[in-house]
Design a protein around this motif. Structure first.
Motif, mmCIF file in Angstrom:
data_model
loop_
_atom_site.group_PDB
_atom_site.id
_atom_site.type_symbol
_atom_site.label_atom_id
_atom_site.label_comp_id
_atom_site.label_asym_id
_atom_site.label_seq_id
_atom_site.Cartn_x
_atom_site.Cartn_y
_atom_site.Cartn_z
ATOM 1 N N LYS A 212 -1.310 8.953 1.247
ATOM 2 C CA LYS A 212 -0.648 7.863 1.943
ATOM 3 C C LYS A 212 -0.014 8.405 3.128
ATOM 4 O O LYS A 212 0.481 7.750 4.035
ATOM 5 N N LEU B 66 -6.974 1.008 1.200
ATOM 6 C CA LEU B 66 -6.102 1.798 2.136
ATOM 7 C C LEU B 66 -6.057 1.631 3.524
ATOM 8 O O LEU B 66 -5.374 1.564 4.412
ATOM 9 N N ALA C 274 0.711 -1.104 -0.042
ATOM 10 C CA ALA C 274 -0.005 0.187 -0.094
ATOM 11 C C ALA C 274 0.839 1.196 -0.188
ATOM 12 O O ALA C 274 0.384 2.393 0.067
ATOM 13 N N GLN C 275 2.125 1.034 -0.226
ATOM 14 C CA GLN C 275 2.885 2.286 0.065
ATOM 15 C C GLN C 275 2.465 3.117 1.322
ATOM 16 O O GLN C 275 2.721 4.322 1.236
ATOM 17 N N LEU C 276 2.389 2.484 2.321
ATOM 18 C CA LEU C 276 2.201 3.189 3.796
ATOM 19 C C LEU C 276 3.690 3.203 4.360
ATOM 20 O O LEU C 276 4.028 2.164 4.739
ATOM 21 N N TYR D 134 -2.311 8.597 5.902
ATOM 22 C CA TYR D 134 -2.555 7.155 6.418
ATOM 23 C C TYR D 134 -1.202 6.453 7.380
ATOM 24 O O TYR D 134 -1.449 5.833 8.214
ATOM 25 N N CYS E 154 -3.982 0.251 6.670
ATOM 26 C CA CYS E 154 -3.604 1.005 7.550
ATOM 27 C C CYS E 154 -3.952 0.468 8.735
ATOM 28 O O CYS E 154 -2.928 0.319 9.542
#
Length: 278
Positions: A167, A101, A24-26, A170, A105
């Motif tokens: 992001k 997302l 999720a590129q978090l 998040y 998260c």
């Protein structure tokens, strides 16, 4: 047992990265967050970058935070986390579990926090901002919570530039959720309560609690500031499920009594969890 906590915690953190956060590129802060950002531009393995990035912090931690005992546990945690973060890449699909997302998260934050909490229960650290935060606290008197906030926020902001600001927002939620989960695992789930009871009938109230609830009562000396009269204060530790019962017993004996019920992280000793060194 402590080393089992360290191993399990590091592996769970690696799973959180590969199942939820990386797909999720978090960015959740720390060296692993920096590794995610660099990986997105270069393709370099995240685990390897985490390992290499922790070496200078590890050496600083050796000097300031406890020598060999610190070194062994922290080195084990960092090595296992770094290895499995890259190893899971060959097992777990790159798209992760979900594209949502919010789910990434929440579940990523909880799983990451559970892993962190287990590492803390093993008397270790997870490296990265954990080491840096403790060094800032040791050298400059900055509180650990403020240290984490500064270091992790800078990494998350960098994630905003690298990915996008939605992001990044998040990512701040991931930090908050993982912190709550880590605290619950490492310090207890706050299922206990303490009750302070001020009553004109302390003997009757304590006797009722002792016989009906089979809970111990400690009588503390107290003095009323307004009247100057002696006011014994009863101190009781109970489970969350027993709160209504103790209220009912006190109300039955002395309806004019004064009570304060507080939250406790952990209760150790007779009637609760054995008092053992972890």
């Amino acid at each position: 047992m402590e080393y089992a906590y360290l191993l399990a915690g590091a592996i769970i953190q690696a799973l959180a990265m590969r199942l939820f956060l990386v797909p999720a590129q978090l960015v959740s802060g720390g060296i692993s967050g920096i590794g995610q950002i660099v990986n997105s531009f270069t393709g370099w393995p995240i685990g390897l970058m985490v390992f290499l990035g922790n070496i200078p912090l590890f050496l600083l931690g050796w000097r300031f935070l406890g020598g060999p005992r610190f070194a062994l546990r922290t080195a084990l945690s960092i090595t296992v986390f770094s290895f499995f973060t890259d190893a899971f890449m060959w097992i777990i699909p790159g798209e992760g579990v979900t594209h949502d997302l919010v789910l990434n998260c929440l579940y990523g934050g909880v799983m990451l926090g559970v892993g962190l909490g287990l590492v803390y229960r093993g008397q270790g650290t997870s490296g990265g901002s954990d080491i840096l935060g403790r060094i800032l606290n040791y050298r400059f008197g900055i509180s650990i919570s403020q240290s984490y906030l500064m270091t992790d926020t800078l990494v998350v902001l960098a994630g905003g530039f690298a990915f996008n600001w939605e992001k990044a927002l998040y990512g701040l939620v991931v930090i908050y959720v993982s912190g709550l989960a880590a605290e619950m695992i490492s310090e207890g789930s706050s299922v206990f309560r303490t009750a302070l009871i001020i009553s004109s009938k302390p003997d009757e109230v304590s006797s009722k609690i002792l016989t009906d609830m089979e809970r111990g009562v400690t009588i503390l000396k107290g003095t009323g500031a307004y009247t100057g009269a002696d006011r014994p204060v009863l101190y009781v530790v109970i489970s969350r499920a027993e709160v209504n019962q103790v209220k009912s017993l006190v109300q039955e004996v002395d309806p004019s009594a004064f009570m304060v019920i507080s939250q406790a992280h952990e209760a150790l000793g007779e009637g609760f969890k054995p008092l053992l060194k972890r």
